[in-house]
Design an enzyme around this catalytic site. Structure first.
Site, short mmCIF file in Angstrom:
data_model
loop_
_atom_site.label_atom_id
_atom_site.label_comp_id
_atom_site.label_asym_id
_atom_site.label_seq_id
_atom_site.Cartn_x
_atom_site.Cartn_y
_atom_site.Cartn_z
N TYR A 94 56.95 29.26 102.17
CA TYR A 94 56.07 28.63 101.19
C TYR A 94 55.71 29.61 100.08
CZ TYR A 94 52.02 26.04 99.38
OH TYR A 94 51.13 25.37 98.56
N SER A 130 50.44 28.13 94.07
CA SER A 130 49.44 28.55 95.04
C SER A 130 49.09 30.02 94.84
CB SER A 130 49.99 28.35 96.46
OG SER A 130 49.22 29.02 97.43
#
Length: 255
Positions: free
Chosen positions: A147, A134
């Site tokens: 995350y 990401s």
């Protein structure tokens, strides 16, 4: 040839599965939620799409998936896409809880990569691993510490594996995605008042220089490229697939 895709029941994972099936291969799909595999029954690809229900962090599950893939055709690619979207802050949650959330996103990539590398080495044919990362690995958004930390580790894992196993014909790369239109994203917007949904969509467009977020098929195209022979000399790379979001670097909390 055959591939394994973790978290392949929905979103980007499903789009990757469909693209690989369209190329004529067999794809084994690992998915924790059985409901996310309901579409497999009656799929036009028939027995070329093979569902496996289980946790992508479990070596027994990934080993079984690899067995099924090798039974169909030589295993050539593995996509670590499975992810957990739940966060915690270090000032409110015990450190152990935060670490468990980091592990929930990192462990599937380690487990899947280990299974794939072992099978590639045993076969002596090499292969390709693609880890789905990401933009948050480099530019975290507020409130997403576990995350973002896990994805940064996934990118480090990608480079380390590329260095260790490149000599054996094993390529390991990653894609760093920006925001993507998926079922999860659509459900989130649907749960907002219409004016708030419009505001969020506008903010996301502002964060991406292309003026929109990605389609899942666009993310899948990048994954498929890194798996393919066209990327035969691409190794240890994290490819941004974010419409320029990381290059622009706007703070999503800034107004």
């Amino acid at each position: 040839m055959s591939h394994v895709v973790t978290g392949g029941g929905r979103g980007v994972g499903r789009a990757v599965v469909e693209r690989l099936l369209a190329a004529g291969g067999t794809v084994v799909v690992i998915e924790r939620d059985p409901a996310a595999l309901a579409w497999v029954a009656g799929h036009p690809a028939g027995d070329r799409v093979v569902p496996v229900t289980g946790d992508a962090a479990d070596e027994d599950v990934t080993g079984h998936a690899a067995d099924l893939a090798e039974r169909a055709a030589p295993l050539r690619g593995w996509v670590n896409n499975a992810a957990v979207f739940r966060d915690a802050s270090v000032h409110t949650a015990p450190a152990a809880e935060v670490f468990d959330l980091i592990a929930a996103n990192l462990r599937p990539a380690v487990t899947g990569s280990a299974t794939a590398v072992r099978r590639f080495l045993e076969a002596g044919t090499g292969g390709a691993v693609v880890n789905v990362s990401s933009h948050q690995a480099a530019r975290p958004v507020p409130g997403a510490l576990p995350y973002a930390t896990a994805k940064a580790a996934v990118e480090g894992l990608t480079r380390a594996l590329a260095v260790d196993y490149g000599r054996y014909g094993v390529r390991v790369n990653a894609v760093a995605l920006g925001s993507v239109t998926t079922e999860r994203h659509d459900a989130f917007l649907a749960g907002q008042p219409s004016t708030e949904a419009e505001r969020i969509s506008g903010e996301l467009a502002r964060l991406h220089p292309l003026g929109r977020i990605a389609g899942a098929d666009e993310a899948a195209a990048a994954v498929a490229y890194l798996l393919s022979a066209d990327a035969s000399f691409v190794n240890g790379v994290t490819l941004p697939v974010d419409g320029g979001r990381a290059a622009l670097g706007l703070d999503p909390e800034a107004h």
